[in-house]
Write an enzyme that holds these catalytic residues in place. Structure first.
Site: not given
Ligand code: NCD
Ligand code: ZN
Length: 351
Positions: A14, A16, A100, A137, A175, A249
């Site tokens: 996971h 970003h 997702k 999510h 998460h 995450d």
């Molecule tokens: C994530 C993001 O910033 O893209 N933020 C987070 O707090 N985890 C989005 C997500 O996974 O919920």
């Molecule tokens: Zn995330």
């Protein structure tokens, strides 16, 4: 006391990565530790088509440092009007690994997400048929639900009915942050339900957001919970159960967007994530279960081969930077950077 730990090269299930300068700045930290990552599609605009995912994958591969190997595994951002045909084509052409589901409004860049799962049943039918995982999510977006209860309410109101309606659909509850979610996933014996757990939810409880003042760099979604929940997550993560695996995450936001009147949710952990997880496994006397959590359970759930090569972590001060800069005088704070950890990835071997 172990001085070093060597495991098969792990995967981040996971992640970003964002785009452009941020992508180029954050990606090397992930590549240094992980062989593959499930890449989240919440760009602006979101990654909803096969063409967009292919192009994003190319931009990620172009940002991999020379000589390094890394495989980004792409996901489709599910919308109310997603065409099932696009999803099956992307899966069959090996562009989409998973889909997702963001409940609309639940988190960062989720405004194009799903307003009600009844709207996407045709897509879920197709995914169930294909054996394509749905990544969720898991937070309720019902008005009036307390922010600390959103995950538990989602389990009852959305997840349980969905799993009943699609009995063969593969699902990752992303998460997880609560005892309820940990127990629910742990109790499922079907093998089609799993969960990722972040380093921050294993290391911190909600007090971390308020120690001596408001700490925006500890704010993420789902938000940190009470100590009782952190302990439950540590229990399942280190239990040896194959239903739980590593997903950082890691979610970079530049400092100005976090230290603001309405600050963004997300913790950037890519430079320190593996060491942070190892710290937890050591504290729980579970070093022998670290490799399964980091390198085996996730890739098995996704039906992927084991990575080639290993990474070695050594007991020494972690010198990851306190913050990094994507340029333009911006900076992104690193989770537990600046020497807070006493493990460090010291070596990678290709095979
Ligand atoms: C994530 C993001 O910033 O893209 N933020 C987070 O707090 N985890 C989005 C997500 O996974 O919920
Ligand atoms: Zn995330």
């Amino acid at each position: 006391m172990a001085q070093s730990v060597t495991i098969r090269r792990p995967d981040d299930m996971h992640l970003h990565l964002r785009d452009e300068n941020t992508l180029r700045t954050v990606l090397p930290y992930t590549v240094r530790q992980f062989g593959r990552a499930i890449v989240m599609p919440n760009l602006k605009p979101p990654v909803t088509t096969v063409a967009a995912a292919r192009a994003y994958r190319e931009r990620i591969l172009a940002a991999v440092p020379a000589g390094a190997s890394f495989e980004p595994l792409m996901t489709a951002y599910l919308c109310d009007n997603t065409d099932p045909e696009e999803i099956s084509r992307g899966f069959n052409e090996r562009v989409f690994t998973a889909v997702k589901l963001y409940p609309a409004g639940a988190t960062t860049h989720s405004e194009y997400g799903v307003t009600c799962t009844s709207k996407v049943e045709k897509v879920l039918d197709v995914m169930q048929e294909l054996g394509m995982p749905l990544l969720i999510h898991g937070e309720s977006t019902e008005a009036g639900v307390d922010v600390f209860d959103k995950e538990a309410v989602f389990l009852d109101d959305v997840l349980k009915p969905l799993l009943e309606k699609f009995p063969a659909l593969k699902v990752v509850l992303e998460h997880i942050t609560t005892e309820q979610a940990a127990d629910f996933v742990d109790a499922d014996r079907s093998g089609r339900l799993a969960a990722t757990i972040t380093p921050q939810h294993l290391l911190l409880n909600r007090n971390a957001m308020f120690t001596g003042g408001l700490r925006p760099h500890y704010y993420c979604l789902p938000v940190l919970k009470r100590e009782q929940h952190r302990l439950a997550l540590r229990r399942v993560a280190t239990s040896g159960s194959s239903s739980f695996f590593l997903g950082t995450d890691s979610a970079p936001h530049e400092r100005g967007a976090k230290e603001a009147a309405c600050g963004c949710a997300g913790i950037f952990s890519a430079p320190t994530a593996l060491e942070a997880y190892l710290t937890v496994f050591e504290q729980e006397n579970a070093l022998d279960r670290f490799e399964a959590f980091a390198s085996e359970n996730g890739r098995r759930f996704y039906g992927l081969p084991p990575n080639e090569g290993t990474v070695t972590l050594t007991r020494e001060r972690n010198d990851a930077p306190r913050s990094i800069s994507p340029g333009d005088n911006k900076s992104i704070e690193t989770f537990m950077g600046g020497g807070e950890l006493s493990w460090r990835v010291s070596e990678e071997r290709a095979s």
